[in-house]
Motif scaffolding. Structure first.
Motif, PDB file in Angstrom:
ATOM      1  N   VAL A  91       0.828  -1.206   0.000  1.00 35.38           N
ATOM      2  CA  VAL A  91       0.000   0.000   0.000  1.00 35.38           C
ATOM      3  C   VAL A  91       0.864   1.259   0.000  1.00 35.38           C
ATOM      4  N   LEU A  92       2.073   1.124   0.542  1.00 34.49           N
ATOM      5  CA  LEU A  92       2.967   2.286   0.618  1.00 34.49           C
ATOM      6  C   LEU A  92       3.722   2.463  -0.696  1.00 34.49           C
ATOM      7  N   THR A  93       4.262   3.640  -0.906  1.00 33.76           N
ATOM      8  CA  THR A  93       5.115   3.887  -2.082  1.00 33.76           C
ATOM      9  C   THR A  93       6.517   3.333  -1.790  1.00 33.76           C
ATOM     10  N   GLY A  94       7.345   3.273  -2.842  1.00 29.26           N
ATOM     11  CA  GLY A  94       8.716   2.808  -2.671  1.00 29.26           C
ATOM     12  C   GLY A  94       9.467   3.694  -1.677  1.00 29.26           C
ATOM     13  N   TYR A  95       9.258   4.997  -1.827  1.00 24.58           N
ATOM     14  CA  TYR A  95       9.910   5.974  -0.948  1.00 24.58           C
ATOM     15  C   TYR A  95       9.480   5.746   0.509  1.00 24.58           C
ATOM     16  N   GLU A  96       8.161   5.582   0.716  1.00 23.50           N
ATOM     17  CA  GLU A  96       7.661   5.375   2.088  1.00 23.50           C
ATOM     18  C   GLU A  96       8.184   4.076   2.700  1.00 23.50           C
ATOM     19  N   ASN A  97       8.255   3.028   1.869  1.00 20.93           N
ATOM     20  CA  ASN A  97       8.791   1.758   2.365  1.00 20.93           C
ATOM     21  C   ASN A  97      10.226   1.926   2.852  1.00 20.93           C
ATOM     22  N   LEU A  98      11.028   2.630   2.053  1.00 21.22           N
ATOM     23  CA  LEU A  98      12.435   2.812   2.418  1.00 21.22           C
ATOM     24  C   LEU A  98      12.573   3.647   3.690  1.00 21.22           C
ATOM     25  N   ILE A  99      11.739   4.681   3.814  1.00 21.86           N
ATOM     26  CA  ILE A  99      11.801   5.517   5.028  1.00 21.86           C
ATOM     27  C   ILE A  99      11.397   4.689   6.249  1.00 21.86           C
ATOM     28  N   MET A 100      10.295   3.934   6.093  1.00 19.18           N
ATOM     29  CA  MET A 100       9.812   3.120   7.212  1.00 19.18           C
ATOM     30  C   MET A 100      10.895   2.135   7.654  1.00 19.18           C
ATOM     31  N   PHE A 101      11.548   1.524   6.656  1.00 22.60           N
ATOM     32  CA  PHE A 101      12.582   0.542   6.965  1.00 22.60           C
ATOM     33  C   PHE A 101      13.768   1.204   7.665  1.00 22.60           C
ATOM     34  N   GLY A 102      14.162   2.369   7.175  1.00 20.68           N
ATOM     35  CA  GLY A 102      15.250   3.108   7.811  1.00 20.68           C
ATOM     36  C   GLY A 102      14.938   3.436   9.264  1.00 20.68           C
ATOM     37  N   ARG A 103      13.684   3.825   9.507  1.00 25.29           N
ATOM     38  CA  ARG A 103      13.256   4.137  10.883  1.00 25.29           C
ATOM     39  C   ARG A 103      13.341   2.885  11.752  1.00 25.29           C
ATOM     40  N   LEU A 104      12.884   1.739  11.180  1.00 25.06           N
ATOM     41  CA  LEU A 104      12.957   0.471  11.918  1.00 25.06           C
ATOM     42  C   LEU A 104      14.397   0.102  12.251  1.00 25.06           C
ATOM     43  N   SER A 137       6.556  -3.463 -11.212  1.00 24.64           N
ATOM     44  CA  SER A 137       6.831  -4.714 -11.936  1.00 24.64           C
ATOM     45  C   SER A 137       7.690  -5.625 -11.048  1.00 24.64           C
ATOM     46  N   GLY A 138       7.828  -6.883 -11.475  1.00 20.54           N
ATOM     47  CA  GLY A 138       8.657  -7.837 -10.728  1.00 20.54           C
ATOM     48  C   GLY A 138      10.081  -7.349 -10.541  1.00 20.54           C
ATOM     49  N   GLY A 139      10.647  -6.790 -11.610  1.00 19.68           N
ATOM     50  CA  GLY A 139      12.022  -6.298 -11.538  1.00 19.68           C
ATOM     51  C   GLY A 139      12.152  -5.133 -10.570  1.00 19.68           C
ATOM     52  N   MET A 140      11.141  -4.222 -10.588  1.00 21.10           N
ATOM     53  CA  MET A 140      11.181  -3.058  -9.679  1.00 21.10           C
ATOM     54  C   MET A 140      11.064  -3.501  -8.217  1.00 21.10           C
ATOM     55  N   ARG A 141      10.202  -4.476  -7.968  1.00 20.40           N
ATOM     56  CA  ARG A 141      10.056  -4.983  -6.594  1.00 20.40           C
ATOM     57  C   ARG A 141      11.359  -5.569  -6.096  1.00 20.40           C
ATOM     58  N   ARG A 142      12.005  -6.335  -6.978  1.00 16.80           N
ATOM     59  CA  ARG A 142      13.251  -6.981  -6.588  1.00 16.80           C
ATOM     60  C   ARG A 142      14.329  -5.930  -6.314  1.00 16.80           C
ATOM     61  N   ARG A 143      14.332  -4.857  -7.096  1.00 20.16           N
ATOM     62  CA  ARG A 143      15.309  -3.786  -6.851  1.00 20.16           C
ATOM     63  C   ARG A 143      15.014  -3.082  -5.531  1.00 20.16           C
ATOM     64  N   LEU A 144      13.714  -2.897  -5.257  1.00 17.33           N
ATOM     65  CA  LEU A 144      13.337  -2.265  -3.987  1.00 17.33           C
ATOM     66  C   LEU A 144      13.742  -3.165  -2.807  1.00 17.33           C
TER      67      LEU A 144
END
Ligand SMILES: Nc1ncnc2c1ncn2[C@@H]1O[C@H](COP(=O)(O)OP(=O)(O)O)[C@@H](O)[C@H]1O
Ligand SMILES: [Mg+2]
Length: 301
Positions: A91-104, A137-144
């Motif tokens: 549900v989150l954007t790529g940017y939000e996922n990365l921020i959330m993970f960094g906070r964790l 896409s699958g490739g984008m998810r894997r890069r994320l």
């Protein structure tokens, strides 16, 4: 060179199923090491033991000198692992996922945002950073997924079949990113079922079969181990019809050609060195005298 990973006599069973059988290996600092094996060979179990998620039954494994059982906290601090299913919030954007993970991971919000922006650029996700991951896409998810696993700059990165299910283009993109991480000093331990992937990426390859390493070395070492050359018969469109193991002598080539009937008279002949594929077939299913295999009918002309 200092070892990043040392595995001594690690065994692991699930019930009656002996999955790892006195596994031995060592990985140098800064190396890209590939554990190559078919489905069920024990690749994921090896990664789970080295990343402290599963306990071995016996033996010892050291990661950066720390025992994975006794010093699991020290081990966890130095590693990161990427699985086959991305642990991202759709549900989150790529940017939000990365921020959330960094906070964790204990970064403060401004630092987490800076790191997220840096990684989005590095992993070619900048244009998609404000899109929900559900649209990737699958490739984008894997890069994320890969970006998430290095938010914290691990010393050793474990990649469990990093490109399984990806199209050739996305696979190449990911290989490029993995090589760049290794150049930056990260030790990479990856598993793969793709011979080409191990050949392309790894400094050293260990071939895992039924929980044992059946061969280890560079792609070149492994190819030398098989030794023989192959005589290949191809159609004019490039499809392989038949392959013969030969010893390089005129007699062996003559014998191979002699055995071909007239269906093959317009086909093309070439001699090639063994590929990793040949190594793998030789080592894991071990037919000592491989018979020529017929992949396709001879060319009709
Ligand atoms: N948690 C588990 N419980 C029971 N069996 C397992 C478990 N994890 C793996 N196995 C079995 O161990 C073997 C090796 O599995 P795995 O390490 O996942 O192989 P690979 O990753 O090479 O495909 C398989 O036969 C699998 O069914
Ligand atoms: Mg697996």
């Amino acid at each position: 060179m200092t070892s990043a990973i040392e595995v001594h006599d690690i065994s692991k069973s699930f019930g009656e199923n002996l999955v790892l059988d006195r596994l031995q290996l060592s990985v140098s600092q800064g190396e890209i090491f590939a554990l190559l094996g078919p489905n069920g060979a024990g690749k994921t179990t090896t990664i789970e033991i080295l990343t402290t998620l599963v306990l071995p039954d016996s033996g010892q494994a050291l990661v950066k000198g720390y025992d994975v059982v006794q010093d699991s906290t020290q081990v966890k601090r130095r590693i990161s692992v990427t699985g086959q299913s991305a642990a991202v919030d759709e549900v989150l954007t790529g940017y939000e996922n990365l921020i959330m993970f960094g906070r964790l991971m204990g970064l403060r919000t401004p630092e987490a945002k800076d790191r997220a922006r840096e990684l989005l650029k590095q992993f070619d996700l900048d244009d998609a950073k404000n899109r929900r991951v559900a649209t990737y896409s699958g490739g984008m998810r894997r890069r994320l997924d890969l970006a998430l696993s290095i938010v914290r700059h691990p010393e050793i990165l474990f990649l469990d079949e990093p490109t399984t299910g990806l199209d050739p283009r996305s696979r190449q993109d990911l290989w490029h990113l993995i090589r760049a991480l290794a150049k930056g000093g990260t030790t990479i331990f990856l598993t793969t079922q793709y011979l080409e992937e191990a050949d392309q990426l790894a400094d050293r390859i260990a071939v895992l079969d039924h929980g044992r390493i059946v061969a280890i070395g560079s792609a070149g070492d492994l190819k030398k181990q098989v030794g023989d050359e192959y005589l290949e018969i191809r159609t004019r469109t490039g499809d392989i019809c038949t392959t013969f193991p030969i010893d390089g002598s005129v007699a062996s080539v003559q014998a191979a050609l002699h055995s071909l009937d007239e269906r093959f008279h317009h086909a093309l002949v070439s001699i090639r060195r063994p590929t990793i594929d040949d190594v793998f077939l030789n080592l894991t299913s071990a037919p000592t005298n491989r018979q020529p295999t017929e992949h396709a009918q001879g060319e009709e002309q």
